[in-house]
Design an enzyme around this catalytic site. Sequence first.
Site, PDB file in Angstrom:
ATOM      1  N   ARG A  81       0.835  -1.201   0.000  1.00  0.00           N
ATOM      2  CA  ARG A  81       0.000   0.000   0.000  1.00  0.00           C
ATOM      3  C   ARG A  81       0.867   1.247   0.000  1.00  0.00           C
ATOM      4  O   ARG A  81       1.747   1.406   0.843  1.00  0.00           O
ATOM      5  CB  ARG A  81      -0.892   0.001   1.242  1.00  0.00           C
ATOM      6  N   ARG A  90      -5.794   2.000  -4.478  1.00  0.00           N
ATOM      7  CA  ARG A  90      -4.981   1.314  -3.496  1.00  0.00           C
ATOM      8  C   ARG A  90      -5.061  -0.200  -3.655  1.00  0.00           C
ATOM      9  O   ARG A  90      -6.086  -0.740  -4.054  1.00  0.00           O
ATOM     10  CB  ARG A  90      -5.378   1.727  -2.069  1.00  0.00           C
ATOM     11  N   ASP A  93      -6.994  -1.514   1.416  1.00  0.00           N
ATOM     12  CA  ASP A  93      -7.394  -0.518   2.409  1.00  0.00           C
ATOM     13  C   ASP A  93      -8.180  -1.239   3.492  1.00  0.00           C
ATOM     14  O   ASP A  93      -9.120  -1.968   3.182  1.00  0.00           O
ATOM     15  CB  ASP A  93      -8.272   0.551   1.729  1.00  0.00           C
ATOM     16  N   ASP A  95     -10.231  -0.499   6.981  1.00  0.00           N
ATOM     17  CA  ASP A  95     -10.770   0.522   7.880  1.00  0.00           C
ATOM     18  C   ASP A  95     -11.630  -0.136   8.943  1.00  0.00           C
ATOM     19  O   ASP A  95     -12.429  -1.019   8.626  1.00  0.00           O
ATOM     20  CB  ASP A  95     -11.646   1.516   7.106  1.00  0.00           C
TER      21      ASP A  95
END
Length: 314
Positions: A81, A90, A93, A95
């Site tokens: 990344r 990307r 990712d 989250d």
Amino acid sequence: LTRFAIAIGSNLGDRVGHLRHAVEEIGRLGDRRGVSGLYETAPVGGPAQGPYLNAVVLLDSDRPPEDLLRQLQEIEARHGRQRSMRWGPRTLDLDIVSMAPGAIDSDRLVVPHPRSAERRFVLRPLCDVWPEAPVVGGIAAEALVSVTDQKVDLLARSWLNQERDPGRYWIGAQFALLFLIGLSILGFGSLPTTWAWWRVLGGVLLFAGAIGASTAAHALGTALTVMPEPVPGSELVETGPYGLVRHPIYGSLSLAAIGASLLFADRAGVALGVLLLGFFWAKSGYEERRLRMVHAGYMGYRDRVRWRLLPFLL
Ligand code: A4P
Ligand code: MG
């Protein structure tokens, strides 16, 4: 013990490979309690970029949230990344979009994630595994119904290992149908003795189907497979017959089956040929969801080549 919902996304490189690995690595950070379906989603925000694959993983863990975030960022880093621009493309990712019990608002970490409640690419998969997940302003299931303007398509419910793929059932049904059509023509058909117009039409369709199928098979080259699963590492073929229809072999085989049945005057064969066309419609639908998992450009190709089985018809 805290329950965390981790949204995972990728739109660069081997997208489904990155996500499969990420799920495995996230599982080592606690007890994995569920994995959502796999979705292809239109990019939200940032520069013009390719479509994302998104999913959500549920994790029960007694790690402090900040510690979990650090671990997730290490996983991202191992997947190459790069952080060059906000909301840019990307490889991976991760989250933390929701947690319970509790919430957190520090300068490194905000949960519930501030933007999740307005993002369909988070809410849709989140609702697969945790519809009551706390999000900003309420719970995931309620937030989902108010976000309808983003394109999010389910590609597969179970996608972690390829072995569970139902590909062989499609193949079994396909060969059973082709075999039945052959049997039917042999059993009920008769050799053409007159030149009735529909016998001639049958001959033309059989010929066109045979030419179409062999040209298309040749154009596919090493990407040719009877399995609905794309050949690993193969490029998307978009030229020749594939510039006209997206599944020319299936369309051609159906034409040839209907044509042969007409030529040899077998009504049952014609009916089975039409059934074969319907079958290929369904198989190609399944296959396109698999192709979209591997080829980020598939949706663009589908927009350019709008015919699925037969040019100007279907
Ligand atoms: N941070 C704060 N809260 C959190 C949290 N709950 N989880 C901090 C993770 N990180 C959190 O993130 C920037 C900083 O946010 C981190 O250092 C962390 O301390 P980042 O991953 O470096 O950068 P980013 O992801 O580009 O930024 P951001 O603002 O989080 O981006 P978003 O909002 O996540 O958007 N479209 C589709 N279809 N699918 C997507 O997955 N993703 C994005 C990224 C944009 N558009 C998308 C998708
Ligand atoms: Mg992020």
